[in-house]
Design a protein around this motif. Structure first.
Motif, PDB file in Angstrom:
ATOM      1  N   ASP A 281       2.643 -18.404 -11.268  1.00  0.00           N
ATOM      2  CA  ASP A 281       2.476 -16.965 -11.495  1.00  0.00           C
ATOM      3  C   ASP A 281       3.021 -16.607 -12.876  1.00  0.00           C
ATOM      4  O   ASP A 281       4.203 -16.833 -13.149  1.00  0.00           O
ATOM      5  CB  ASP A 281       3.225 -16.177 -10.413  1.00  0.00           C
ATOM      6  N   PRO A 282       2.182 -16.047 -13.754  1.00  0.00           N
ATOM      7  CA  PRO A 282       2.635 -15.759 -15.124  1.00  0.00           C
ATOM      8  C   PRO A 282       3.900 -14.898 -15.214  1.00  0.00           C
ATOM      9  O   PRO A 282       4.793 -15.203 -16.013  1.00  0.00           O
ATOM     10  CB  PRO A 282       1.432 -15.050 -15.750  1.00  0.00           C
ATOM     11  N   ALA A 283       4.010 -13.861 -14.405  1.00  0.00           N
ATOM     12  CA  ALA A 283       5.211 -13.012 -14.469  1.00  0.00           C
ATOM     13  C   ALA A 283       6.451 -13.787 -14.041  1.00  0.00           C
ATOM     14  O   ALA A 283       7.521 -13.663 -14.650  1.00  0.00           O
ATOM     15  CB  ALA A 283       5.031 -11.771 -13.598  1.00  0.00           C
ATOM     16  N   SER A 284       6.314 -14.601 -13.021  1.00  0.00           N
ATOM     17  CA  SER A 284       7.447 -15.401 -12.544  1.00  0.00           C
ATOM     18  C   SER A 284       7.824 -16.465 -13.573  1.00  0.00           C
ATOM     19  O   SER A 284       9.011 -16.690 -13.838  1.00  0.00           O
ATOM     20  CB  SER A 284       7.098 -16.060 -11.205  1.00  0.00           C
ATOM     21  N   VAL A 285       6.824 -17.098 -14.178  1.00  0.00           N
ATOM     22  CA  VAL A 285       7.091 -18.122 -15.202  1.00  0.00           C
ATOM     23  C   VAL A 285       7.844 -17.506 -16.381  1.00  0.00           C
ATOM     24  O   VAL A 285       8.775 -18.115 -16.922  1.00  0.00           O
ATOM     25  CB  VAL A 285       5.785 -18.806 -15.653  1.00  0.00           C
ATOM     26  N   ALA A 286       7.489 -16.293 -16.762  1.00  0.00           N
ATOM     27  CA  ALA A 286       8.200 -15.614 -17.853  1.00  0.00           C
ATOM     28  C   ALA A 286       9.669 -15.414 -17.478  1.00  0.00           C
ATOM     29  O   ALA A 286      10.566 -15.620 -18.307  1.00  0.00           O
ATOM     30  CB  ALA A 286       7.536 -14.281 -18.171  1.00  0.00           C
ATOM     31  N   PHE A 287       9.928 -15.039 -16.237  1.00  0.00           N
ATOM     32  CA  PHE A 287      11.308 -14.879 -15.783  1.00  0.00           C
ATOM     33  C   PHE A 287      12.046 -16.216 -15.823  1.00  0.00           C
ATOM     34  O   PHE A 287      13.192 -16.291 -16.273  1.00  0.00           O
ATOM     35  CB  PHE A 287      11.354 -14.298 -14.363  1.00  0.00           C
TER      36      PHE A 287
ATOM     37  N   LYS B 121       0.829  -1.212   0.000  1.00  0.00           N
ATOM     38  CA  LYS B 121       0.000   0.000   0.000  1.00  0.00           C
ATOM     39  C   LYS B 121       0.863   1.262   0.000  1.00  0.00           C
ATOM     40  O   LYS B 121       0.548   2.243  -0.675  1.00  0.00           O
ATOM     41  CB  LYS B 121      -0.929  -0.003   1.216  1.00  0.00           C
ATOM     42  N   THR B 122       1.952   1.244   0.725  1.00  0.00           N
ATOM     43  CA  THR B 122       2.821   2.418   0.824  1.00  0.00           C
ATOM     44  C   THR B 122       3.927   2.448  -0.232  1.00  0.00           C
ATOM     45  O   THR B 122       4.718   3.375  -0.271  1.00  0.00           O
ATOM     46  CB  THR B 122       3.460   2.504   2.224  1.00  0.00           C
ATOM     47  N   GLY B 123       3.992   1.429  -1.076  1.00  0.00           N
ATOM     48  CA  GLY B 123       4.967   1.426  -2.160  1.00  0.00           C
ATOM     49  C   GLY B 123       6.329   0.875  -1.806  1.00  0.00           C
ATOM     50  O   GLY B 123       7.251   0.935  -2.627  1.00  0.00           O
ATOM     51  N   ILE B 124       6.502   0.340  -0.615  1.00  0.00           N
ATOM     52  CA  ILE B 124       7.783  -0.270  -0.255  1.00  0.00           C
ATOM     53  C   ILE B 124       8.032  -1.479  -1.147  1.00  0.00           C
ATOM     54  O   ILE B 124       9.147  -1.705  -1.620  1.00  0.00           O
ATOM     55  CB  ILE B 124       7.813  -0.655   1.241  1.00  0.00           C
ATOM     56  N   LEU B 125       6.969  -2.245  -1.383  1.00  0.00           N
ATOM     57  CA  LEU B 125       7.008  -3.358  -2.336  1.00  0.00           C
ATOM     58  C   LEU B 125       5.902  -3.158  -3.358  1.00  0.00           C
ATOM     59  O   LEU B 125       4.801  -2.733  -3.000  1.00  0.00           O
ATOM     60  CB  LEU B 125       6.785  -4.697  -1.625  1.00  0.00           C
ATOM     61  N   ALA B 126       6.191  -3.468  -4.605  1.00  0.00           N
ATOM     62  CA  ALA B 126       5.172  -3.322  -5.655  1.00  0.00           C
ATOM     63  C   ALA B 126       4.167  -4.464  -5.616  1.00  0.00           C
ATOM     64  O   ALA B 126       2.984  -4.271  -5.898  1.00  0.00           O
ATOM     65  CB  ALA B 126       5.835  -3.254  -7.030  1.00  0.00           C
ATOM     66  N   VAL B 127       4.641  -5.665  -5.295  1.00  0.00           N
ATOM     67  CA  VAL B 127       3.796  -6.865  -5.264  1.00  0.00           C
ATOM     68  C   VAL B 127       4.215  -7.730  -4.089  1.00  0.00           C
ATOM     69  O   VAL B 127       5.290  -7.562  -3.526  1.00  0.00           O
ATOM     70  CB  VAL B 127       3.904  -7.682  -6.575  1.00  0.00           C
ATOM     71  N   ASP B 128       3.389  -8.694  -3.776  1.00  0.00           N
ATOM     72  CA  ASP B 128       3.707  -9.675  -2.741  1.00  0.00           C
ATOM     73  C   ASP B 128       4.813 -10.589  -3.286  1.00  0.00           C
ATOM     74  O   ASP B 128       4.600 -11.304  -4.265  1.00  0.00           O
ATOM     75  CB  ASP B 128       2.448 -10.481  -2.410  1.00  0.00           C
ATOM     76  N   PRO B 129       6.010 -10.569  -2.676  1.00  0.00           N
ATOM     77  CA  PRO B 129       7.120 -11.371  -3.207  1.00  0.00           C
ATOM     78  C   PRO B 129       6.918 -12.877  -3.058  1.00  0.00           C
ATOM     79  O   PRO B 129       7.683 -13.660  -3.614  1.00  0.00           O
ATOM     80  CB  PRO B 129       8.319 -10.895  -2.389  1.00  0.00           C
ATOM     81  N   PHE B 130       5.880 -13.286  -2.333  1.00  0.00           N
ATOM     82  CA  PHE B 130       5.580 -14.709  -2.215  1.00  0.00           C
ATOM     83  C   PHE B 130       4.582 -15.150  -3.283  1.00  0.00           C
ATOM     84  O   PHE B 130       4.299 -16.326  -3.423  1.00  0.00           O
ATOM     85  CB  PHE B 130       5.068 -15.042  -0.810  1.00  0.00           C
ATOM     86  N   GLU B 131       4.063 -14.197  -4.051  1.00  0.00           N
ATOM     87  CA  GLU B 131       3.175 -14.508  -5.170  1.00  0.00           C
ATOM     88  C   GLU B 131       3.876 -14.302  -6.509  1.00  0.00           C
ATOM     89  O   GLU B 131       3.730 -15.099  -7.420  1.00  0.00           O
ATOM     90  CB  GLU B 131       1.911 -13.652  -5.099  1.00  0.00           C
ATOM     91  N   THR B 132       4.619 -13.193  -6.621  1.00  0.00           N
ATOM     92  CA  THR B 132       5.379 -12.874  -7.828  1.00  0.00           C
ATOM     93  C   THR B 132       6.841 -12.744  -7.427  1.00  0.00           C
ATOM     94  O   THR B 132       7.175 -11.975  -6.522  1.00  0.00           O
ATOM     95  CB  THR B 132       4.879 -11.565  -8.465  1.00  0.00           C
ATOM     96  N   LEU B 133       7.703 -13.494  -8.089  1.00  0.00           N
ATOM     97  CA  LEU B 133       9.117 -13.536  -7.726  1.00  0.00           C
ATOM     98  C   LEU B 133       9.753 -12.157  -7.779  1.00  0.00           C
ATOM     99  O   LEU B 133       9.557 -11.395  -8.733  1.00  0.00           O
ATOM    100  CB  LEU B 133       9.874 -14.470  -8.672  1.00  0.00           C
ATOM    101  N   ASP B 134      10.537 -11.837  -6.765  1.00  0.00           N
ATOM    102  CA  ASP B 134      11.359 -10.631  -6.737  1.00  0.00           C
ATOM    103  C   ASP B 134      12.553 -10.885  -7.658  1.00  0.00           C
ATOM    104  O   ASP B 134      13.559 -11.461  -7.247  1.00  0.00           O
ATOM    105  CB  ASP B 134      11.811 -10.346  -5.300  1.00  0.00           C
ATOM    106  N   THR B 135      12.406 -10.491  -8.919  1.00  0.00           N
ATOM    107  CA  THR B 135      13.446 -10.819  -9.902  1.00  0.00           C
ATOM    108  C   THR B 135      14.749 -10.063  -9.660  1.00  0.00           C
ATOM    109  O   THR B 135      15.804 -10.529 -10.080  1.00  0.00           O
ATOM    110  CB  THR B 135      12.955 -10.554 -11.340  1.00  0.00           C
ATOM    111  N   LEU B 136      14.687  -8.924  -8.982  1.00  0.00           N
ATOM    112  CA  LEU B 136      15.909  -8.152  -8.748  1.00  0.00           C
ATOM    113  C   LEU B 136      16.772  -8.729  -7.625  1.00  0.00           C
ATOM    114  O   LEU B 136      17.982  -8.548  -7.638  1.00  0.00           O
ATOM    115  CB  LEU B 136      15.560  -6.691  -8.420  1.00  0.00           C
ATOM    116  N   GLY B 137      16.178  -9.421  -6.681  1.00  0.00           N
ATOM    117  CA  GLY B 137      16.932 -10.004  -5.572  1.00  0.00           C
ATOM    118  C   GLY B 137      16.960 -11.512  -5.659  1.00  0.00           C
ATOM    119  O   GLY B 137      17.981 -12.123  -5.984  1.00  0.00           O
TER     120      GLY B 137
END
Length: 149
Positions: free
Chosen positions: A110-116, A64-80
């Motif tokens: 998760d489609p975004a994670s699968v693409a990665f 909500k506050t923008g610290i994270l864009a998405v839940d990293p347990f649903e969509t992989l944090d590709t940068l880390g």
């Protein structure tokens, strides 16, 4: 097998669930014939947060506050977390070019994670049964996008 005169084909491999495992992937590939990335645990150890505590207490606030864009347990944090996967893929394949690589976890649906995962060259994804149709569609789309590029 020798006693019964039957041979059962099998591979010996390892789960990569902690950052050190990803960083030492080249050494692990000397004996491992496959890696399965446990992305749920890898996310927890890489980000230093417990999935259960985070989802119950502060992840919604972080998003909500923008610290994270998405839940990293649903969509992989590709940068880390994704960087650790990428490093492990590169180091593992450098040692053993034919190593079989995949993931085991909810990110596999998760489609975004699968693409990665397609981008970094994983061979398969595994996820809970309810997410299999989404995972199949996402994998097919990722392969088609890669062929266009």
């Amino acid at each position: 097998m020798q006693k019964l005169g039957k041979e059962v084909p099998y591979k010996v491999g390892t789960m990569i669930e902690i950052p050190r495992g990803a960083l030492r992937a080249g050494d692990l590939a000397r004996t491992a014939e496959f890696f399965s990335f446990g992305t749920n645990d890898l996310t927890q150890t890489c980000m230093g947060i417990s999935r259960d505590d985070a989802q119950a207490k502060f992840l919604a606030h972080y998003m909500k506050t923008g610290i994270l864009a998405v839940d990293p347990f649903e969509t992989l944090d590709t940068l880390g977390v994704g960087e650790l996967v990428r490093i492990a893929v590169e180091r593992g394949r450098k040692t053993r070019p034919d190593i079989e690589l995949g993931i085991c976890g909810e990110h596999g649906g998760d489609p975004a994670s699968v693409a990665f995962f397609e981008e970094v060259g994983l061979d398969y994804v595994s996820c809970s049964p309810l997410r299999v149709p989404i995972a199949r569609l996402a994998a097919a789309q990722a392969v088609l996008r890669a062929k266009k590029a």
